[in-house]
Scaffold this motif. Structure first.
Motif, PDB file in Angstrom:
ATOM      1  N   GLU A  42       0.813  -1.143  -0.005  1.00 43.77           N
ATOM      2  CA  GLU A  42       0.017   0.019   0.113  1.00 43.77           C
ATOM      3  C   GLU A  42       0.692   1.370  -0.019  1.00 43.77           C
ATOM      4  OE1 GLU A  42      -2.792   0.315   3.119  1.00 43.77           O
ATOM      5  OE2 GLU A  42      -3.391  -1.906   2.942  1.00 43.77           O
ATOM      6  N   THR A  43       0.322   2.101  -0.248  1.00 45.10           N
ATOM      7  CA  THR A  43       0.962   3.690  -0.115  1.00 45.10           C
ATOM      8  C   THR A  43       0.951   4.041   1.142  1.00 45.10           C
ATOM      9  OG1 THR A  43       0.249   4.445  -2.379  1.00 45.10           O
ATOM     10  CG2 THR A  43       0.957   6.063  -0.951  1.00 45.10           C
ATOM     11  N   VAL A  44       2.116   4.141   1.708  1.00 47.82           N
ATOM     12  CA  VAL A  44       2.363   4.389   3.227  1.00 47.82           C
ATOM     13  C   VAL A  44       3.305   5.541   3.309  1.00 47.82           C
ATOM     14  CG1 VAL A  44       3.468   3.699   5.503  1.00 47.82           C
ATOM     15  CG2 VAL A  44       2.282   2.101   3.761  1.00 47.82           C
ATOM     16  N   ASN A  45       2.811   6.702   3.826  1.00 50.24           N
ATOM     17  CA  ASN A  45       3.576   7.919   4.489  1.00 50.24           C
ATOM     18  C   ASN A  45       4.099   7.782   5.878  1.00 50.24           C
ATOM     19  OD1 ASN A  45       3.412   8.978   1.881  1.00 50.24           O
ATOM     20  ND2 ASN A  45       1.369   9.760   2.295  1.00 50.24           N
ATOM     21  N   ILE A  46       5.349   8.037   6.094  1.00 45.35           N
ATOM     22  CA  ILE A  46       6.071   7.929   7.238  1.00 45.35           C
ATOM     23  C   ILE A  46       6.786   9.054   7.867  1.00 45.35           C
ATOM     24  CG2 ILE A  46       7.769   6.510   8.393  1.00 45.35           C
ATOM     25  CD1 ILE A  46       7.652   4.461   6.277  1.00 45.35           C
ATOM     26  N   VAL A  47       6.221   9.394   8.934  1.00 46.24           N
ATOM     27  CA  VAL A  47       6.987  10.388   9.749  1.00 46.24           C
ATOM     28  C   VAL A  47       8.330   9.518  10.633  1.00 46.24           C
ATOM     29  CG1 VAL A  47       6.860  12.232  11.425  1.00 46.24           C
ATOM     30  CG2 VAL A  47       5.301  12.061   9.695  1.00 46.24           C
ATOM     31  N   HIS A  48       9.493  10.108  10.394  1.00 48.83           N
ATOM     32  CA  HIS A  48      10.552   9.263  11.285  1.00 48.83           C
ATOM     33  C   HIS A  48      11.157  10.317  12.187  1.00 48.83           C
ATOM     34  CE1 HIS A  48      14.700   7.223  10.861  1.00 48.83           C
ATOM     35  NE2 HIS A  48      14.018   7.112  12.146  1.00 48.83           N
ATOM     36  N   LEU A  49      10.938   9.998  13.415  1.00 50.70           N
ATOM     37  CA  LEU A  49      11.517  10.672  14.582  1.00 50.70           C
ATOM     38  C   LEU A  49      13.016  10.200  14.837  1.00 50.70           C
ATOM     39  CD1 LEU A  49       8.345  11.320  16.690  1.00 50.70           C
ATOM     40  CD2 LEU A  49       9.055  12.485  14.854  1.00 50.70           C
ATOM     41  N   LEU A  50      13.827  10.878  14.667  1.00 46.43           N
ATOM     42  CA  LEU A  50      15.514  10.322  14.779  1.00 46.43           C
ATOM     43  C   LEU A  50      15.606  10.365  16.489  1.00 46.43           C
ATOM     44  CD1 LEU A  50      17.131  11.995  12.018  1.00 46.43           C
ATOM     45  CD2 LEU A  50      16.321   9.668  11.947  1.00 46.43           C
ATOM     46  N   GLY A  51      16.504   9.418  16.918  1.00 42.80           N
ATOM     47  CA  GLY A  51      17.052   9.764  18.054  1.00 42.80           C
ATOM     48  C   GLY A  51      18.190  10.670  18.110  1.00 42.80           C
ATOM     49  N   THR A  52      19.305  10.460  18.957  1.00 41.70           N
ATOM     50  CA  THR A  52      20.724  11.340  18.792  1.00 41.70           C
ATOM     51  C   THR A  52      21.302  11.187  17.615  1.00 41.70           C
ATOM     52  OG1 THR A  52      20.605  11.181  21.202  1.00 41.70           O
ATOM     53  CG2 THR A  52      22.578  12.058  20.061  1.00 41.70           C
ATOM     54  N   VAL A  53      21.237  12.386  16.740  1.00 40.22           N
ATOM     55  CA  VAL A  53      22.005  12.061  15.363  1.00 40.22           C
ATOM     56  C   VAL A  53      23.441  11.655  15.300  1.00 40.22           C
ATOM     57  CG1 VAL A  53      22.598  13.092  13.089  1.00 40.22           C
ATOM     58  CG2 VAL A  53      20.172  13.290  14.296  1.00 40.22           C
ATOM     59  N   GLY A  54      23.844  10.451  14.763  1.00 38.35           N
ATOM     60  CA  GLY A  54      25.311  10.441  14.824  1.00 38.35           C
ATOM     61  C   GLY A  54      25.504   9.019  15.757  1.00 38.35           C
ATOM     62  N   SER A  55      24.561   9.012  16.702  1.00 41.10           N
ATOM     63  CA  SER A  55      24.716   7.620  17.467  1.00 41.10           C
ATOM     64  C   SER A  55      24.472   6.381  16.829  1.00 41.10           C
ATOM     65  CB  SER A  55      23.653   7.931  18.695  1.00 41.10           C
ATOM     66  OG  SER A  55      22.603   7.551  18.099  1.00 41.10           O
ATOM     67  N   THR A  56      25.162   5.106  17.314  1.00 42.46           N
ATOM     68  CA  THR A  56      25.011   3.930  16.807  1.00 42.46           C
ATOM     69  C   THR A  56      23.559   3.673  16.745  1.00 42.46           C
ATOM     70  OG1 THR A  56      27.013   3.313  17.760  1.00 42.46           O
ATOM     71  CG2 THR A  56      25.766   1.542  17.058  1.00 42.46           C
ATOM     72  N   ALA A  57      22.502   3.908  17.691  1.00 42.75           N
ATOM     73  CA  ALA A  57      21.180   3.622  17.558  1.00 42.75           C
ATOM     74  C   ALA A  57      20.577   4.228  16.375  1.00 42.75           C
ATOM     75  CB  ALA A  57      20.541   4.127  18.989  1.00 42.75           C
ATOM     76  N   GLN A  58      20.714   5.424  16.401  1.00 41.58           N
ATOM     77  CA  GLN A  58      20.286   6.370  15.165  1.00 41.58           C
ATOM     78  C   GLN A  58      20.658   5.768  13.896  1.00 41.58           C
ATOM     79  OE1 GLN A  58      22.153   9.142  13.225  1.00 41.58           O
ATOM     80  NE2 GLN A  58      20.272   8.748  11.608  1.00 41.58           N
ATOM     81  N   ILE A  59      22.003   5.707  13.739  1.00 39.86           N
ATOM     82  CA  ILE A  59      22.616   5.009  12.431  1.00 39.86           C
ATOM     83  C   ILE A  59      21.988   3.817  11.810  1.00 39.86           C
ATOM     84  CG2 ILE A  59      24.699   4.483  11.244  1.00 39.86           C
ATOM     85  CD1 ILE A  59      26.220   6.475  13.003  1.00 39.86           C
ATOM     86  N   GLY A  60      22.033   2.909  12.944  1.00 43.70           N
ATOM     87  CA  GLY A  60      21.634   1.498  12.512  1.00 43.70           C
ATOM     88  C   GLY A  60      20.350   1.552  12.165  1.00 43.70           C
ATOM     89  N   ARG A  61      19.178   1.977  13.053  1.00 48.32           N
ATOM     90  CA  ARG A  61      17.825   2.260  13.021  1.00 48.32           C
ATOM     91  C   ARG A  61      17.558   3.017  11.609  1.00 48.32           C
ATOM     92  NH1 ARG A  61      16.856   3.829  18.988  1.00 48.32           N
ATOM     93  NH2 ARG A  61      17.036   1.804  20.188  1.00 48.32           N
TER      94      ARG A  61
END
Length: 232
Positions: free
Chosen positions: A163-182
Protein backbone atom coordinates in the motif's frame (compact mmCIF):
# COMPACT_ATOMS: atom_id res chain seq x y z
CA UNK A 1 12.33 -6.01 28.64
CA UNK A 2 15.31 -5.64 26.27
CA UNK A 3 16.63 -2.69 28.27
CA UNK A 4 16.43 -4.80 31.46
CA UNK A 5 18.35 -7.63 29.80
CA UNK A 6 21.02 -5.21 28.66
CA UNK A 7 21.29 -3.82 32.19
CA UNK A 8 21.72 -7.33 33.59
CA UNK A 9 24.38 -8.07 30.98
CA UNK A 10 26.15 -4.80 31.79
CA UNK A 11 26.10 -5.55 35.50
CA UNK A 12 27.52 -9.03 34.95
CA UNK A 13 30.20 -7.75 32.58
CA UNK A 14 31.30 -4.95 34.87
CA UNK A 15 31.36 -7.18 37.92
CA UNK A 16 33.56 -9.65 36.02
CA UNK A 17 35.92 -7.06 34.59
CA UNK A 18 36.13 -4.88 37.68
CA UNK A 19 36.53 -7.95 39.84
CA UNK A 20 39.88 -8.61 38.16
CA UNK A 21 41.24 -5.35 39.52
CA UNK A 22 41.08 -6.15 43.22
CA UNK A 23 39.09 -7.54 46.14
CA UNK A 24 37.09 -6.00 48.95
CA UNK A 25 39.25 -5.33 52.00
CA UNK A 26 38.74 -6.95 55.37
CA UNK A 27 36.15 -5.26 57.57
CA UNK A 28 37.54 -3.15 60.37
CA UNK A 29 40.48 -1.70 58.50
CA UNK A 30 39.09 1.49 56.96
CA UNK A 31 42.27 2.65 55.26
CA UNK A 32 42.95 -0.72 53.65
CA UNK A 33 39.30 -0.94 52.56
CA UNK A 34 39.51 2.41 50.80
CA UNK A 35 42.74 1.42 49.07
CA UNK A 36 41.29 -1.90 47.89
CA UNK A 37 38.10 -0.46 46.45
CA UNK A 38 37.86 -0.91 42.68
CA UNK A 39 37.47 2.58 41.21
CA UNK A 40 35.28 2.94 38.15
CA UNK A 41 34.51 6.10 36.23
CA UNK A 42 31.14 6.06 34.49
CA UNK A 43 30.33 8.68 31.86
CA UNK A 44 26.59 8.70 31.14
CA UNK A 45 25.04 10.43 28.12
CA UNK A 46 22.47 12.31 30.17
CA UNK A 47 18.91 11.86 31.39
CA UNK A 48 16.97 12.23 28.14
CA UNK A 49 14.53 9.39 28.82
CA UNK A 50 13.11 7.38 31.71
CA UNK A 51 15.05 4.25 30.76
CA UNK A 52 18.32 6.23 30.83
CA UNK A 53 17.55 7.57 34.30
CA UNK A 54 16.77 4.03 35.47
CA UNK A 55 20.01 2.82 33.90
CA UNK A 56 22.00 5.41 35.85
CA UNK A 57 20.25 4.62 39.12
CA UNK A 58 20.87 0.89 38.67
CA UNK A 59 24.58 1.46 38.08
CA UNK A 60 24.80 3.60 41.21
CA UNK A 61 22.94 0.96 43.22
CA UNK A 62 25.26 -1.87 42.16
CA UNK A 63 28.69 -0.28 42.31
CA UNK A 64 28.77 0.78 45.94
CA UNK A 65 31.48 0.69 48.59
CA UNK A 66 29.55 -2.12 50.29
CA UNK A 67 30.08 -4.15 47.13
CA UNK A 68 33.77 -3.24 46.93
CA UNK A 69 33.62 -0.35 44.44
CA UNK A 70 34.16 3.39 44.37
CA UNK A 71 31.98 4.87 41.64
CA UNK A 72 32.81 8.20 40.00
CA UNK A 73 29.74 9.19 37.97
CA UNK A 74 29.55 11.98 35.39
CA UNK A 75 26.39 13.13 33.57
CA UNK A 76 27.45 14.60 30.21
CA UNK A 77 24.13 16.38 29.66
CA UNK A 78 23.97 15.28 26.01
CA UNK A 79 27.30 16.90 25.05
CA UNK A 80 30.28 15.01 23.66
CA UNK A 81 32.72 17.63 24.89
CA UNK A 82 31.51 16.94 28.42
CA UNK A 83 32.13 13.24 27.94
CA UNK A 84 35.65 13.85 26.67
CA UNK A 85 36.37 16.12 29.64
CA UNK A 86 35.01 13.46 32.01
CA UNK A 87 37.24 10.77 30.52
CA UNK A 88 40.31 12.98 30.92
CA UNK A 89 39.26 13.68 34.50
CA UNK A 90 38.99 9.92 35.14
CA UNK A 91 42.47 9.44 33.69
CA UNK A 92 43.86 12.08 36.05
CA UNK A 93 42.10 10.36 38.95
CA UNK A 94 43.74 7.05 37.93
CA UNK A 95 40.55 5.01 37.93
CA UNK A 96 40.73 1.27 37.36
CA UNK A 97 38.11 1.24 34.60
CA UNK A 98 36.17 3.73 32.46
CA UNK A 99 32.60 2.98 31.38
CA UNK A 100 31.43 5.15 28.48
CA UNK A 101 27.97 5.54 26.96
CA UNK A 102 29.11 7.46 23.84
CA UNK A 103 26.69 10.09 22.61
CA UNK A 104 27.95 9.71 19.02
CA UNK A 105 30.21 7.30 17.15
CA UNK A 106 32.99 9.62 15.97
CA UNK A 107 35.51 11.87 17.69
CA UNK A 108 36.89 9.42 20.25
CA UNK A 109 40.28 8.33 18.91
CA UNK A 110 42.44 10.84 20.78
CA UNK A 111 40.86 10.61 24.24
CA UNK A 112 40.54 6.81 24.13
CA UNK A 113 44.20 6.63 23.12
CA UNK A 114 44.98 8.68 26.22
CA UNK A 115 43.10 6.16 28.35
CA UNK A 116 44.91 3.26 26.69
CA UNK A 117 48.30 4.95 27.22
CA UNK A 118 47.38 5.30 30.89
CA UNK A 119 46.59 1.59 31.07
CA UNK A 120 42.89 2.12 31.80
CA UNK A 121 40.44 -0.26 30.07
CA UNK A 122 37.36 1.36 28.51
CA UNK A 123 34.00 -0.45 28.43
CA UNK A 124 31.37 0.83 25.98
CA UNK A 125 27.70 0.59 26.95
CA UNK A 126 24.60 0.96 24.75
CA UNK A 127 26.26 2.65 21.77
CA UNK A 128 29.47 2.01 19.85
CA UNK A 129 32.37 4.19 18.72
CA UNK A 130 33.91 4.41 15.26
CA UNK A 131 37.67 4.40 15.84
CA UNK A 132 40.62 3.39 13.67
CA UNK A 133 42.02 1.12 16.39
CA UNK A 134 39.45 -1.17 18.00
CA UNK A 135 41.89 -2.00 20.79
CA UNK A 136 41.09 1.44 22.24
CA UNK A 137 38.12 -0.17 24.00
CA UNK A 138 37.95 -3.47 25.87
CA UNK A 139 34.31 -4.53 25.49
CA UNK A 140 30.88 -3.40 24.31
CA UNK A 141 27.54 -4.16 25.98
CA UNK A 142 24.57 -3.02 23.93
CA UNK A 143 21.58 -3.72 21.71
CA UNK A 144 21.32 -4.88 18.10
CA UNK A 145 19.82 -1.66 16.76
CA UNK A 146 19.46 -2.98 13.21
CA UNK A 147 17.38 -5.89 14.53
CA UNK A 148 15.16 -3.47 16.45
CA UNK A 149 14.42 -1.51 13.27
CA UNK A 150 13.89 -4.72 11.31
CA UNK A 151 11.10 -5.67 13.72
CA UNK A 152 9.36 -2.38 12.98
CA UNK A 153 9.80 -2.89 9.23
CA UNK A 154 8.43 -6.44 9.47
CA UNK A 155 5.31 -5.11 11.20
CA UNK A 156 4.83 -2.47 8.50
CA UNK A 157 5.17 -5.08 5.76
CA UNK A 158 2.64 -7.37 7.43
CA UNK A 159 0.24 -4.47 8.07
CA UNK A 160 0.51 -2.43 4.86
CA UNK A 161 2.23 -4.64 2.28
CA UNK A 162 2.57 -2.63 -0.93
CA UNK A 163 0.00 0.00 0.00
CA UNK A 164 0.93 3.66 -0.19
CA UNK A 165 2.46 4.44 3.19
CA UNK A 166 3.67 7.84 4.35
CA UNK A 167 6.08 7.79 7.27
CA UNK A 168 7.15 10.43 9.78
CA UNK A 169 10.53 9.36 11.18
CA UNK A 170 11.52 10.73 14.58
CA UNK A 171 15.27 10.27 14.93
CA UNK A 172 17.15 9.72 18.16
CA UNK A 173 20.52 11.32 18.82
CA UNK A 174 21.91 11.98 15.34
CA UNK A 175 25.28 10.31 14.82
CA UNK A 176 24.76 7.70 17.54
CA UNK A 177 25.00 3.97 16.85
CA UNK A 178 21.30 3.57 17.58
CA UNK A 179 20.24 6.28 15.13
CA UNK A 180 22.60 5.19 12.36
CA UNK A 181 21.62 1.53 12.53
CA UNK A 182 17.86 2.06 12.78
CA UNK A 183 17.80 4.73 10.07
CA UNK A 184 19.75 2.58 7.62
CA UNK A 185 17.29 -0.31 7.99
CA UNK A 186 14.25 1.94 7.57
CA UNK A 187 15.66 3.74 4.52
CA UNK A 188 16.57 0.43 2.86
CA UNK A 189 13.02 -0.81 3.44
CA UNK A 190 11.51 2.36 1.99
CA UNK A 191 13.73 2.03 -1.08
CA UNK A 192 12.50 -1.55 -1.55
CA UNK A 193 8.80 -0.59 -1.49
CA UNK A 194 7.52 1.69 -4.26
CA UNK A 195 4.57 2.90 -2.19
CA UNK A 196 6.51 3.80 0.95
CA UNK A 197 7.65 7.39 1.50
CA UNK A 198 9.41 9.12 4.37
CA UNK A 199 7.62 12.47 4.60
CA UNK A 200 10.08 13.96 7.04
CA UNK A 201 12.83 13.09 9.49
CA UNK A 202 12.90 15.13 12.70
CA UNK A 203 16.20 15.15 14.55
CA UNK A 204 17.17 14.58 18.16
CA UNK A 205 13.70 14.35 19.66
CA UNK A 206 13.13 12.99 23.15
CA UNK A 207 10.22 12.97 25.62
CA UNK A 208 8.97 16.42 26.57
CA UNK A 209 10.36 18.24 23.53
CA UNK A 210 7.11 19.29 21.91
CA UNK A 211 6.64 16.41 19.47
CA UNK A 212 2.93 16.94 18.96
CA UNK A 213 3.26 20.27 17.16
CA UNK A 214 6.15 19.09 15.02
CA UNK A 215 4.42 15.92 13.87
CA UNK A 216 0.91 17.26 13.23
CA UNK A 217 1.71 19.10 9.97
CA UNK A 218 3.35 16.27 7.99
CA UNK A 219 0.69 13.78 9.12
CA UNK A 220 -2.09 16.03 7.85
CA UNK A 221 -0.48 16.03 4.40
CA UNK A 222 -1.02 12.29 3.96
CA UNK A 223 -4.82 12.19 4.05
CA UNK A 224 -6.23 9.29 2.05
CA UNK A 225 -3.17 7.09 2.50
CA UNK A 226 -1.85 4.77 5.20
CA UNK A 227 0.74 6.30 7.43
CA UNK A 228 2.41 6.33 10.77
CA UNK A 229 5.12 7.65 13.02
CA UNK A 230 8.31 5.65 13.56
CA UNK A 231 10.09 6.91 16.61
CA UNK A 232 13.54 5.81 17.71
Amino acid sequence: MKRNLILLALTAALLLLWGCAGQTADAGDTEDAEEDLIVGGVCQVGAEADWRVANSESIKAVFTEENGYQLLFEDAKQKQENQISAIRKFIQQKVDYIVLMPISETGWDSVLQEAKDAGIPVILVDRMVDVADESLYTAHVGSDFEAEAALAVDWMEETYGEETVNIVHLLGTVGSTAQIGRTEVLEEAVAAHDGWTILTQLEGLHPGQGLRGDVRIPLHRQAGHSGGVLRE
